[in-house]
Design an enzyme around this catalytic site. Structure first.
Site, mmCIF file in Angstrom:
data_model
loop_
_atom_site.group_PDB
_atom_site.id
_atom_site.type_symbol
_atom_site.label_atom_id
_atom_site.label_comp_id
_atom_site.label_asym_id
_atom_site.label_seq_id
_atom_site.Cartn_x
_atom_site.Cartn_y
_atom_site.Cartn_z
ATOM 1 C CG ASP A 114 -10.255 -2.733 25.749
ATOM 2 O OD1 ASP A 114 -9.997 -3.285 26.891
ATOM 3 O OD2 ASP A 114 -10.063 -1.651 25.596
ATOM 4 N N GLY A 171 -15.158 13.420 26.403
ATOM 5 C CA GLY A 171 -14.214 12.432 26.771
ATOM 6 C C GLY A 171 -12.927 12.280 26.467
ATOM 7 N N GLY A 227 -9.180 9.998 26.313
ATOM 8 C CA GLY A 227 -8.584 8.869 26.380
ATOM 9 C C GLY A 227 -7.145 8.888 25.754
ATOM 10 C CE LYS A 266 -8.774 17.283 23.645
ATOM 11 N NZ LYS A 266 -8.736 18.594 23.725
#
Length: 1004
Positions: free
Chosen positions: A827, A694, A696, A700
């Site tokens: 979040d 992944g 973002g 990483k």
């Protein structure tokens, strides 16, 4: 005069003293002051009733003249606070129950001063830390229940010193280490319940065989290895033995048959091998429930075992074979028999169900032959009949047409023939009827109108014929209808457009004719329409273009004529096939592309901008050129792939050499938060691009397999700060603007000190001057968002979604209520809820988390917004003040995702988000439009209750949102209404759900 005044004052003082609470009452008042009491449980704890607390709620006093307190019961009071050690000042106290509250903190050694205590129940709370070594100093203690807390560490060896203990329950905690052999010294013990703890791999201590008074032994989910010790055969009074969900190996010892008083044995989900003991079962005259499923047992099922008066026999998913003993039919109380996923052959016992209230029968995925026994529903109790993937033959017994208790019927993939009895079509309770892949013939009976609960009808690949009856339009709950590969004829009944819940209609390869019924646009939920290979004619209705969720449309090989309706351009189709009809005119511009050419072939009058389609001639004419071009492209592709592979390996070698020369491993600093079984060097050596899972805004994420066989997730944060401002994508990924450190400090500060089963575990962090790494536990099922909004969402049935909601809620409640000071995540979203192998949920990604001072009720002011689109509370977006209510709103959005299966922001909603869409749709179209159609309707009541909680959490006014502690309580109360649906098996917590097990291994 002064003497008189003095006397009056003394008299008044004496009168006041006489009316004051006694000392025990004052101790209990101290207890009251130490608790948060949102529901007013302590409202009558005052001196209005006199000088004694004996009449207060939850308080019981002795019957003697002294009237001292002997019992304090605060069960289900919804109070919160640390354990009240002041209780131990009540010298005569024998009974304490704080069951199912929010008692937090740790237990201190002060508890050992409760010298008269006989019963201590602290189950279902939030206690942490280690168990006090001094607990065995309570000389009178008989009952100790600490179930459902967060205790960790070893079970103290001193526990072997209890003098009178009869019950100890530590179920569902975070205990580690191994089960101590010293527990075998508690000769008075009757119940030992240690299930669902994180023990280190270890064997069952043979010393437990010394507990000759033991009646209940629960060791499920304890990471046990090795064989069952023969010493357990000495537990002559044992009634309930549960060793399920471990890694036990070897055969079941014949000595287990010496447990003559045992009623229930649970050995499922282990790695047992070999054959079951052939003899000795006759000694187990009390045995009623046996579950040995999900192991590696071989051989046949002993007839001596089946001669017992069993009530429940689960032996599914093994390697057992041979004929199943006929004598099982004599078990007069047998209600459950699950044999699926084995190699049984021959016929089922012909009298099965004749003498017992058989309720659940699953023999799927075996090699059974012969006819279906006519006696299965003799007692009128049969609810589930699952027999798919065998070789049953003959006709369907007419007796089943009178079985009005049936709810799920799966007879597919057999060799059953003949007509279906008329009454069978109309069974009122059946929700799933699957007859696919047999040789059934005849018509669908008009009696199907009575099947008001039917949601799935699959009769594909048979020899059914005739018209579909008009009565099929009366099935208001029908969601899927698959009738392909039969011999149906006539036109579709006009009533079919009344099935408003229908999502799939598949009738391809039949002999239907006539037109598609008008009003097809009323099937608003239709996702798949397949009428291929029939004789339908007339125009394709333009109204099909109004089916907004349709993504599969196949009308090929019919006799449709006229133009392709322009309304089809409104659809977002994954599959479109209109080939082999008599369509004319232009292809709508959206589909006039070469990739759609196969969708329109075989329509001579059809024309468009697709090369080779017009007049149907160029396709043949250009075939040779097409093959030549394909050959050239294929050769070019092979050369290109070869070149790319060569370049990749050269680049990888160069990159590895470069990293080896630039990374100085000696300059890395390691900070660990748990005991580690790996080094930072092993992590550094695995940060290869091949391991990236992944990427973002913050960095990483790598999946790293360790040499010890474990796996971890490593987040490598981007070096330095992200330049410039932040946009929607940054917000989506939790980035908080320029100068931000990508959450490293917040993540370390938060996760480094948190210990909770529903918070993702941060193993350690590694850092240098230019690089920072965070090492987490690896969650094999990824994030809830990725799973819920992908093609794998079918794995998330309602019990699993409910469990995820409770788990995530408990993690968030821990942050809000048990961390001092409280932590606001900022979040919360489905992508930040990670799932382990059993779909247990963990809250993750604390990169923008903030500590909130409890004195600041309005919340801390932030300089920029953090959060993700669709999850941000409305007041946070314009005030930039953050408190716990912001997280609660975001959690409410996650609940709505779980209930609806929809994204928080979607073009389908227009300018609305998920919260506004749900509210509007509920008002205008009702509940059924909101609920995820993939969820089983049998859970509708529970789903509706959870939906209401989600709406409460997303209230526009923060003051109207409940606390996270209250949210978790409300969710738990829903599950407690019907524990058999929400993860309970025979009253015990287990990750396997009855609604799942009934079809486990039996999915087509």
């Amino acid at each position: 005069m002064s003497r008189s005044l003095c006397f009056v004052s003394f008299f008044l003082f004496w009168m006041r003293f006489g009316l004051c609470l006694n000392q025990e009452g004052r101790y209990l008042e101290q207890l009251k002051l130490g608790f948060d009491d949102p529901d007013g449980f302590f409202s009558d704890w005052n001196d209005s009733a006199g000088d004694t607390p004996c009449y207060w709620t939850g308080v019981t006093c002795s019957e003697s003249g002294t009237r001292f307190v002997v019992s304090v019961d605060l069960s289900n009071a919804n109070v919160a606070g640390p354990f009240p050690s002041v209780l131990c000042r009540l010298s005569g106290l024998k009974f304490i129950s704080l069951y199912n509250n929010s008692i937090n903190g740790t237990l201190s050694d002060d508890l050992s001063t409760c010298r008269s205590l006989v019963h201590l129940n602290l189950a279902q709370n939030l206690l942490t830390g280690t168990l006090p070594h001094s607990l065995p100093e309570l000389p009178e203690l008989k009952h100790l229940d600490l179930t459902g807390n967060n205790f960790s560490g070893n079970i103290p060896a001193s526990f072997g010193l209890f003098q009178k203990l009869e019950v100890i329950s530590l179920v569902d905690n975070l205990m580690d280490g191994k089960i101590p052999a010293e527990l075998g010294n508690i000769s008075t013990l009757k119940q030992l319940n240690l299930s669902y703890n994180l023990f280190s791999p270890g064997q069952i201590p043979p010393e437990l065989g010394n507990l000759t008074n033991l009646e209940v032994l629960w060791l499920s989910g304890c990471n046990l290895i090795g064989p069952i010790p023969d010493s357990l055969s000495r537990l002559s009074k044992l009634v309930d033995l549960d060793l399920a969900i471990n890694k036990l190996t070897g055969p079941v010892p014949i000595s287990i048959t010496d447990l003559s008083n045992v009623v229930q044995i649970e050995l499922y989900n282990n790695s047992f091998t070999g054959e079951l003991p052939a003899v000795g079962w006759s000694k187990m005259t009390a045995l009623r429930l046996l579950d040995i499923s999900m192991n590696l047992f071989t051989g046949s099922v002993p007839e001596e075992l089946c001669s017992l008066q069993l009530e429940s026999l689960n032996i599914y998913e093994n390697e057992l074979g041979g004929n199943f003993p006929e004598i099982i039919s004599n078990s007069s109380n047998l209600y459950e028999l699950r044999l699926f996923g084995n190699r049984f052959s021959g016929s089922l016992p012909k009298n099965l169900g004749k003498n017992s209230p058989l309720t659940w029968l699953d023999v799927s995925n075996n090699l059974f032959t012969g006819e279906i026994p006519a006696t299965l529903c003799e007692k009128g109790a049969l609810e589930e009949l699952l027999m798919i993937h065998n070789s049953f033959s003959g006709e369907l017994p007419s007796s089943l047409s009178k079985c009005r208790s049936l709810k799920r019927v799966r007879l597919g993939y057999n060799k059953i023939s003949g007509e279906v009895p008329a009454g069978f079509w109309g069974l009122p309770m059946v929700s799933l009827l699957e007859l696919a892949e047999n040789s059934f013939s005849g018509t669908i009976g008009k009696t199907i109108a009575a099947a008001g609960n039917l949601s799935t009808l699959n009769i594909a690949n048979n020899k059914f014929s005739g018209d579909l009856p008009d009565e099929i339009g009366f099935l208001n709950n029908l969601i899927e209808f698959s009738g392909s590969n039969n011999q149906f004829s006539g036109s579709l009944p006009a009533t079919i457009v009344n099935i408003h819940q229908l999502t799939k209609l598949d009738l391809h390869n039949n002999g239907f004719s006539g037109r598609i019924p008008t009003g097809i646009n009323s099937l608003r939920k239709l996702n798949e329409l397949n009428l291929a290979n029939n004789k339908f004619s007339g125009n394709i209705p333009d109204k099909i273009g109004e089916l907004s969720v349709l993504n599969y449309l196949d009308l090929s090989s019919n006799q449709f004529s006229g133009k392709i309706p322009t309304g089809l351009q409104n659809l977002r189709l994954n599959q479109l096939n209109l080939s082999s009809n008599s369509l004319t005119g232009d292809i709508p511009p959206v589909y006039a592309k070469k990739i759609y050419i196969n969708s329109f072939l075989g329509n001579p009058g059809l024309c468009g901008d697709i090369e080779g389609l017009c007049d149907g001639k160029n396709v043949t004419k250009n075939t040779g050129y097409i093959w030549l071009l394909r050959s050239i492209f294929a050769l070019t592709g092979i050369l290109l792939i070869f070149g790319l592979c060569w370049f990749y390996f050269r680049y990888k070698t160069f990159k590895s050499n470069k990293e080896a020369t630039t990374i100085d491993k000696s300059k890395w600093t390691l900070m660990s938060f748990h005991k580690l079984s790996f080094s930072e060097y092993e992590i550094l050596g695995a940060l290869d691009e091949d391991n990236v899972i992944g990427t973002g805004a913050s960095g990483k994420v790598y999946k790293v397999g360790l040499s010890n066989g474990e796996t971890v997730a490593v987040k490598k944060l981007w070096a330095g700060s992200k330049p410039g401002g932040f946009d929607d994508e940054d917000v989506e990924n939790g980035y908080s603007g320029p100068g931000h450190d990508n959450g490293y400090e917040a993540e370390v500060e938060t996760l480094g000190k948190i210990r909770h089963k529903n918070i993702v575990r941060l193993w350690c962090c590694c850092s240098t001057r230019n690089c920072k790494l965070l090492v987490y536990e690896y969650m094999v099922n990824g994030s809830l968002g990725d799973l819920l909004h992908s093609s794998k969402s079918g794995l998330l049935d309602w019990p699993v979604r409910y469990k995820i909601a409770v788990d995530a809620g408990e993690g968030l409640a821990y942050l809000h209520h048990d961390c001092v000071p409280a932590i606001v995540h900022r979040d919360i979203k489905s992508n930040n809820i990670l799932l382990d192998a059993d779909f247990g949920a963990r809250v993750a990604d604390f990169g923008v988390a903030k500590v909130v001072d409890g004195n600041d009720k309005a919340g801390k002011s932030m300089s920029v917004i953090a959060g993700s689109c669709g999850y941000i509370a409305p007041e946070y977006a314009y005030t930039l003040r953050v408190n716990e209510k912001s997280d609660i709103y975001s959690f409410g959005v996650v609940i709505l995702e779980l209930v609806t299966g929809k994204l928080p922001v979607d073009p389908e909603f227009g300018e609305k988000d998920l919260v506004k869409w749900v509210c509007t749709t509920l008002d205008q179209k009702g509940l059924d439009v909101v609920l995820d159609p993939k969820l089983d309707s049998c859970f509708k009541e529970e789903i509706c209750k959870v939906l209401n909680i989600g709406l409460l959490c997303t209230s526009p006014l923060p003051i109207n949102r409940p606390s996270m502690r209250r949210v978790v309580k409300m969710l738990q109360e829903i599950g407690s209404v019907n524990p058999m649906k929400f993860g309970s098996k025979d009253g015990k917590l287990t990750p396997y759900y009855y609604d799942d097990v009934s079809d486990h291994g039996s999915v087509v």
